[in-house]
Scaffold this motif. Structure first.
Motif, PDB file in Angstrom:
ATOM      1  N   GLU A  21      -0.065  25.736  55.023  1.00 16.77           N
ATOM      2  CA  GLU A  21       1.221  25.576  55.690  1.00 16.77           C
ATOM      3  C   GLU A  21       1.929  24.317  55.204  1.00 16.77           C
ATOM      4  OE1 GLU A  21      -1.626  26.407  57.210  1.00 16.77           O
ATOM      5  OE2 GLU A  21      -1.095  28.489  57.596  1.00 16.77           O
ATOM      6  N   HIS A  47       0.756  33.840  51.170  1.00 13.94           N
ATOM      7  CA  HIS A  47       1.973  34.629  51.337  1.00 13.94           C
ATOM      8  C   HIS A  47       3.072  33.748  51.871  1.00 13.94           C
ATOM      9  CE1 HIS A  47       0.059  38.389  50.205  1.00 13.94           C
ATOM     10  NE2 HIS A  47      -0.990  37.615  50.401  1.00 13.94           N
TER      11      HIS A  47
ATOM     12  N   HIS B 453      -6.679  31.649  60.900  1.00 15.74           N
ATOM     13  CA  HIS B 453      -6.369  30.243  60.720  1.00 15.74           C
ATOM     14  C   HIS B 453      -4.892  29.973  60.582  1.00 15.74           C
ATOM     15  CE1 HIS B 453      -6.780  26.179  58.858  1.00 15.74           C
ATOM     16  NE2 HIS B 453      -7.662  26.123  59.799  1.00 15.74           N
ATOM     17  N   GLY B 454      -4.120  31.018  60.324  1.00 16.24           N
ATOM     18  CA  GLY B 454      -2.702  30.804  60.094  1.00 16.24           C
ATOM     19  C   GLY B 454      -2.014  30.315  61.353  1.00 16.24           C
ATOM     20  N   HIS B 455      -1.060  29.392  61.186  1.00 11.15           N
ATOM     21  CA  HIS B 455      -0.244  28.983  62.325  1.00 11.15           C
ATOM     22  C   HIS B 455       1.112  28.593  61.806  1.00 11.15           C
ATOM     23  CE1 HIS B 455      -1.837  25.141  60.967  1.00 11.15           C
ATOM     24  NE2 HIS B 455      -3.024  25.636  61.173  1.00 11.15           N
ATOM     25  N   HIS B 458       5.310  32.542  59.126  1.00 10.31           N
ATOM     26  CA  HIS B 458       5.198  33.982  59.283  1.00 10.31           C
ATOM     27  C   HIS B 458       3.846  34.364  59.873  1.00 10.31           C
ATOM     28  CE1 HIS B 458       3.315  32.871  55.597  1.00 10.31           C
ATOM     29  NE2 HIS B 458       2.649  33.994  55.612  1.00 10.31           N
ATOM     30  N   ASN B 459       3.018  33.367  60.123  1.00 10.42           N
ATOM     31  CA  ASN B 459       1.679  33.679  60.619  1.00 10.42           C
ATOM     32  C   ASN B 459       1.534  33.319  62.090  1.00 10.42           C
ATOM     33  OD1 ASN B 459      -0.071  34.980  58.891  1.00 10.42           O
ATOM     34  ND2 ASN B 459      -0.078  33.220  57.530  1.00 10.42           N
TER      35      ASN B 459
END
Lengths: 182, 478
Positions: A21, A47, B453-455, B458-459
């Motif tokens: 991120e 992505h 784990h995405g934050h 788009h996650n």
């Protein structure tokens, strides 16, 4: 983080990040700051990253399409040439141009050529095999294939100024900043 | 991309224990880096002995000729074609897992695709041997390809046997490309971790200097997705073409329209059985794999097996129906001959192995019992072998004229070649486990990032870390 010294040749300046991120955000800001020649390095495909970098291309899909088309035409033509023109053979009274019988091999030829197009196309557009690349000179980069995310602004960017790039990267709050020797 | 499966992910975790990118890399990459466990040597030894048996059988075959096999008129196909179809069917699950499940966005495939693709490649190697040597003169096998030669003849492109040549060789090539392309980023990881110069150089060459550039990943993913899109119709075409070897003829029991889909379902059924046969012992041999191939994965594989088993069983029922409905005495006789003829045992073994035994998989407790599951998967493998035996031998041994009837019995050389290919397969699987990362490291990290784990961005979904670890080993709950 020593101050910039005279290096013989500079490929670029690289910042290291801990999460995908952070890297996406960094890429967005790098692009907004007007840098064009920069690249990100990640251990797995992320992505939203190429979108953040402003990269868009479809060379591989087009290559695959053209290779597939070539394969289909080539294998169909081969069968027509051998079975109709060069050595016509009467099999159970069928037409010499019994085209439905040629479809399976036409299909296989299409897939074969398209698959080679995808594999070789991907490598060729990526400039691989690349036995040497400057980014590997950075010691931290050993983790680029494990758990670290890198952004490198390259020296060939028209806006590249060593000190300004350095300050800009520092504003992105990276884990480390390194100079990449060419 | 994984939107559809997200709600289920919390309920059915794809990982066990607390994961980090580093842990995923380390758990998988250290298997080929570390010395192998003693059990590896034993299994490799068994495989190597089998491979020697394979070589001996082939050499003797070349010295003496096809007469050492049990084939004769009317059963000229025998073990060679039975084993060919059996092996190629096993291979198909690898492509199903790697390509079709990718297109269907099944996140759980990431844990088993590398493994299953390797299985595909080695199974197709074994498969290809049989028709090659069944030609009787393998040294002129190039006649099968459209090469100008001194005979001034071309291959017969209207024959499904010729289609097979193209289908299987294309399938093998594309499977290798797909597998190797998936390996490139992982080999780069191995290169970066390597301690010795030799390992660095070898992995450096094999990974083509991959550096993980975002633009490279973009092209890589495009190519990977396209290869999956190409492999999906390919795998369906390969086994359809294999079935047309039979269905285009007029032999009773072969000339049926259900053959292509029935063969494809059978291939997936046997392939998933083989994946389970391999995965269960590998999980014991390398406990690190259990964090990625969880009981949920095993459960899903068992369910796929159950579902495809029913499609196959439907095929058996419709064969009986065709026999009756055809109003053709030869077709009707074939059905009766299957039930009560000289090879009745093979037919009922097939029904038992593929129709009855898989029904145990309805019971969740059995799907979570690794020992039982292992046994069931072996039984299904045997059952699928009997299916091909029934198709090849029973149809051929009594066709139209009673004067042309005959019997078929395999010889010791048939068995030694068949068991030899199993040995070769075992040897190759263990070599693969020894030298190559067995699971797709980059893909696992990708899926872990996206699901758990995405934050932000788009996650935006809950779950910063892997959910609470499910019980390990036997009896993991779903």
């Amino acid at each position: 983080m020593a101050h910039v010294e005279t290096a013989p040749q500079l490929y670029g300046i690289m910042a290291e990040f801990e999460t995908p991120e952070q890297l996406i955000e960094a890429a967005e800001r790098t692009r907004a700051a007007g840098y064009k020649k920069f690249d990100c390095y990640t251990p797995f495909p992320i992505h939203g990253l190429v979108e953040a970098m402003g990269v868009e291309e479809a060379k591989v899909p087009w290559t695959v399409f053209i290779c597939g088309l070539f394969g289909a035409i080539a294998f169909f033509s081969l069968q027509v040439y051998t079975s109709v023109i060069d050595y016509p053979l009467n099999v159970g009274g069928r037409d010499f141009l019994s085209w439905p019988y040629f479809i399976p091999i036409t299909f296989e030829g299409m897939v074969l050529c398209a698959a080679f197009g995808a594999f070789i196309g991907m490598l060729a557009y990526n400039g691989l095999p690349a036995p040497y690349h400057p980014v590997f000179n950075v010691p931290q980069f050993a983790r680029a294939s494990t758990d670290r995310f890198f952004l490198c602004i390259e020296a060939k960017d028209p806006n590249f100024d060593r000190n300004r790039v350095y300050e800009f990267l520092q504003s992105l709050n990276p884990l480390s900043i390194s100079e990449v020797e060419a | 991309m994984q939107e559809a499966i997200k709600p289920k992910v919390q309920e059915f975790p794809l990982f066990e224990g607390q994961q980090t990118y580093e842990r995923i890399t380390d758990q998988i990459a250290r298997i080929p880096e570390n010395p192998h466990p003693p059990a590896w040597t034993v299994m490799f030894g068994i495989g190597a002995v089998g491979t020697l048996m394979l070589i001996t059988s082939l050499v003797w075959l070349l010295i003496v000729g096809l007469g050492i096999w049990g084939i004769n008129q009317p059963v000229a196909w025998g073990f060679a074609i039975i084993n060919f179809v059996w092996w190629i069917g096993i291979g198909h699950a690898g492509t199903l897992i790697s390509a079709i499940l990718l297109l269907l966005r099944q996140a759980w495939r990431m844990s088993i695709n590398r493994f299953a693709e390797a299985m595909t490649i080695f199974a197709v190697m074994c498969a290809g041997l049989f028709p090659l040597f069944h030609t009787g003169r393998p040294w002129v096998a190039y006649w099968l390809f459209p090469l100008p030669n001194w005979l001034a003849m071309w291959p017969q492109f209207r024959s499904p046997l010729e289609w097979d040549v193209f289908a299987v060789s294309t399938y093998f090539t594309v499977s290798v490309l797909f597998w190797y392309m998936g390996l490139i980023p992982d080999l780069a990881t191995m290169r970066d971790r390597a301690k010795s110069t030799l390992a660095k150089v070898i992995h450096g060459i094999l990974s083509w200097g991959w550096r993980g550039s975002a633009v490279h990943w973009l092209r890589y993913e495009q190519a990977y997705l396209l290869l999956a899109g190409l492999s999906t119709p390919l795998v369906l075409s390969v086994h359809s073409i294999v079935s047309l070897d039979f269905a285009i003829s007029i032999v009773p029991g072969w000339h049926v329209t259900i053959f292509p889909p029935y063969f494809v379902a059978g291939a997936i059924f046997s392939g998933f059985a083989m994946v389970l046969t391999l995965v269960i012992p590998f999980r014991i041999l390398y406990p690190g794999l259990r964090e990625y191939i969880t009981m949920n994965h095993i459960d899903w594989m068992a369910k796929v097996m159950l579902a495809t088993g029913w499609i196959v069983f439907y095929g058996y029922l419709s064969e009986m129906f065709f026999g009756w409905y055809s109003a053709n005495q030869f077709e009707q006789f074939l059905v009766v001959n299957r039930f009560f003829g000289p090879y009745w045992l093979a037919y009922w073994a097939l029904i038992f192995c593929n129709g009855v035994v898989p029904q145990l998989l309805w019971i969740p407790k059995i799907r979570h019992n690794l020992l039982l599951l292992f046994i069931i998967s072996i039984i299904v493998n045997i059952g699928m072998w009997f299916e091909r035996f029934v198709i090849v031998v029973i149809s051929l041994h009594r066709d139209f004229l009673t004067s042309a009837w005959g019997q078929y019995a395999p010889t010791i050389w048939d068995w030694s070649l068949y068991l030899g290919t199993i040995g070769f397969f075992i040897m190759m699987m263990f070599l693969f486990a020894r030298f190559v990362p067995m699971l797709a490291i980059a893909e696992l990290k990708d899926i872990w990032h996206r699901l758990y784990h995405g934050h932000g961005g788009h996650n935006g979904h809950a779950g910063k870390h892997a959910p609470a670890p499910a019980p390990t080993g036997k009896g993991g709950e779903s």
